[in-house]
Design an enzyme around this catalytic site. Structure first.
Site, mmCIF file in Angstrom:
data_model
loop_
_atom_site.group_PDB
_atom_site.id
_atom_site.type_symbol
_atom_site.label_atom_id
_atom_site.label_comp_id
_atom_site.label_asym_id
_atom_site.label_seq_id
_atom_site.Cartn_x
_atom_site.Cartn_y
_atom_site.Cartn_z
ATOM 1 N N LYS A 160 29.259 46.011 51.266
ATOM 2 C CA LYS A 160 28.124 46.420 50.351
ATOM 3 C C LYS A 160 27.039 45.320 50.237
ATOM 4 O O LYS A 160 27.167 44.305 50.846
ATOM 5 C CB LYS A 160 28.896 46.572 49.028
ATOM 6 N N HIS A 190 35.808 44.850 48.268
ATOM 7 C CA HIS A 190 37.246 43.936 48.445
ATOM 8 C C HIS A 190 38.142 44.039 47.227
ATOM 9 O O HIS A 190 39.135 43.775 47.183
ATOM 10 C CB HIS A 190 36.644 42.529 48.565
ATOM 11 N N HIS A 252 32.772 47.514 42.238
ATOM 12 C CA HIS A 252 33.978 47.137 41.713
ATOM 13 C C HIS A 252 34.572 47.857 40.500
ATOM 14 O O HIS A 252 35.639 48.339 40.634
ATOM 15 C CB HIS A 252 33.921 45.452 41.511
ATOM 16 N N ASP A 406 56.026 41.566 28.862
ATOM 17 C CA ASP A 406 55.065 40.855 29.980
ATOM 18 C C ASP A 406 55.851 40.676 31.477
ATOM 19 O O ASP A 406 56.941 40.146 31.573
ATOM 20 C CB ASP A 406 55.036 39.591 29.309
ATOM 21 N N ARG A 472 30.510 33.880 25.442
ATOM 22 C CA ARG A 472 30.909 35.207 25.786
ATOM 23 C C ARG A 472 30.130 36.450 26.197
ATOM 24 O O ARG A 472 30.477 37.451 26.910
ATOM 25 C CB ARG A 472 31.613 36.075 24.581
#
Length: 514
Positions: A160, A190, A252, A406, A472
């Site tokens: 890409k 990827h 992605h 988990d 953030r």
């Protein structure tokens, strides 16, 4: 996933295919940081035929010693066995310089390939184009005219970006398609080679417990997040041509979305898998102005890290976003009304990629302070799948707490080695498996979703909101995701980030809040 490759290729005594790998752009960053380390990983783990010859080709003039230094610069050696393997690997590697638009140089390359294939018996060629898009067609044309034969199976890996918008993507596809068939082209993203992304189909279609809840009746929203702690680091001029949407979101994150949302394919045949991914994309309308939030990072709050516009390679006054949050809707029976929020950015507070599937509120009101159930698929780092659920706090009362089921890979699979994404994808290409590569019509459908909003951004119609390096993201982000249904819940939750060391009682880094 199963391979579609059924050709009568030459193989060695172990059944491994015999091929020659040609790395075009062998002197560049991508080749030394990703391609050659991946090839070495395959060789070291015996997935690469020991007779394979790897030919590097680029414009830079290098002798063999300089080339070997370039090849090994980013290869990590963990043992004496690795050192020995590297020594043998380098015996398979050679280099030839040449221009990207001269037939005579590619004819010299052909002479080299004929020579090494006579020695190895190889009947396949894999051309890896670790090149800037500006030379894709020039190189592909020279390859077709000088290095292509019906007697040799040819595969072409293309990196890409696959165009800048719908029009340029279609132009590139038309020109490339005139030279090589779709079966011969492998458009590499990827992220499709990452362990947890490749695990998506197993999680979804091999576990009956998820089947009945994976729909709009149970799921409120889906968040797909990509965070980088670093900025452009002096490469802002290159990044400025594309921006964060073209760099990360349109490829992605959208690829991850298709795997989360797709219907079960008829089989694991690559075309069956890609058919279902394309169907998802065709149900997504173009992104609107109301459903996107853009940001651009400035200096860190302590002034130590420079802002995007402080990069000397970035044009003054650039409005290129380094952060983007966009909400997509899939207008089909399974997902109608469920927002898929894609978020990606540079110079943020942490490094991670994850999928967060948040379920609807519990209808029964007999308990207070409940948080929603979530399935979190941690792509990187610290690969994991965990389910957030409510539980009774131990004791005599009936207080609820958030707990989890988990599956952290570092503790459950601590003896397993997770391959690098490029290793997995190069091996797929060598085996003729297209499953984890982008098909032409898939690319076309993806650009239809993003091109209208990209035109507005390119024309400067949307101003990115500044945010400080290491935070953030831009102001309004919390409100943006809340507008599309996401809630953090009333109770605090900290993901334990289990690891083998933690299981052994050793100190670990402080866990992140999720």
């Amino acid at each position: 996933m199963s391979s579609d490759h059924t050709s009568s290729c030459a193989t060695d005594e172990k059944g491994n295919y015999l091929y020659t790998v040609i790395v075009l752009g062998a002197s560049g960053d991508l080749a030394k940081k990703k391609t050659f380390p991946a090839l070495f990983g395959l060789y070291k783990n015996k997935y690469l035929n020991p007779k394979t010859h790897i030919v590097g080709y680029a414009r830079t003039k290098m002798d063999q010693a300089t080339f070997e230094d370039h090849v090994t610069k980013y290869i990590k050696l963990k043992s004496e066995d690795d050192k020995a393997a590297l020594k043998d690997f380098l015996k398979l590697c050679s280099y030839q310089d040449g221009q990207y638009d001269k037939d005579s140089d590619f004819q010299r390359l052909e002479q080299r390939l004929v020579q090494v294939e006579k020695e190895s018996g190889a009947t396949e060629r894999l051309f890896y184009m670790a090149l800037p898009p500006s030379v894709f067609i020039k190189v592909a044309t020279c390859l077709k005219h000088n290095n292509y034969s019906k007697e040799i199976i040819t595969r072409l890996i293309v990196e890409k970006p696959f165009g800048m918008d719908l029009e340029s993507s279609r132009k590139l596809a038309k020109e490339l398609g005139a030279l090589f068939s779709e079966e011969e082209i492998y458009r590499i993203d990827h992220y499709l080679g990452k362990e947890m992304v490749k695990n998506m189909m197993i999680l979804r279609f091999a576990n009956v417990i998820f089947g009945s809840i994976w729909n709009r009746q149970s799921i409120d929203n889906v968040q797909i997040t990509f965070k980088e702690k670093i900025g452009t680091q002096g490469r802002g001029g290159y990044f400025d041509e594309f921006g964060i949407i073209r760099d990360v979101m349109q490829n992605h994150l959208l690829q991850i979305l298709t795997l989360v949302a797709m219907e079960p394919p008829v089989s694991l045949n690559s075309e069956d898998v890609r058919d279902e991914k394309v169907k998802v994309l065709r149900f997504i309308p173009p992104i609107t102005r109301e459903d996107i939030l853009l940001g651009q990072y400035g200096k860190s709050e302590d002034g130590k890290e420079p802002g995007y516009l402080d990069d000397a390679t970035v044009p003054k006054g650039s409005k290129t976003p380094t952060y983007a949050a966009a909400t997509l809707f899939i207008n089909n029976e399974r997902w109608a009304g469920v927002p898929f929020v894609l978020k990606c950015g540079k110079a943020l507070d942490q490094q991670k990629t994850e999928i967060r599937i948040q379920f609807k509120n519990v209808a029964c009101g007999i308990f207070k302070s409940l948080s929603r159930n979530e399935i979190v698929i941690r792509v990187q780092p610290d690969e994991a799948v965990y389910v957030k659920m409510m539980n009774k706090e131990p004791g005599l009362g009936m207080k609820t707490i958030i707990s989890d089921l988990d599956l952290s890979y570092s503790s459950r699979f601590n003896d397993s080695v997770i391959p690098e994404a490029y290793e997995a994808l190069i091996l797929d290409a060598l085996n003729g498996d297209h499953s984890n590569f982008v098909r032409n019509d898939e690319l076309d459908a993806a650009w239809k979703i993003f091109t209208p909003i990209l035109k507005k951004i390119d024309q400067g119609e949307i101003n990115p909101i500044p945010y400080a390096y290491g935070t953030r993201g831009p102001k309004g982000l919390t409100e943006f995701v809340a507008k599309h249904g996401y809630t953090r819940g009333e109770q605090e939750y900290v993901w334990p980030q289990h690891s083998a060391a933690a299981a052994a009682g050793k100190d670990q880094k402080a866990p992140s809040k999720n």
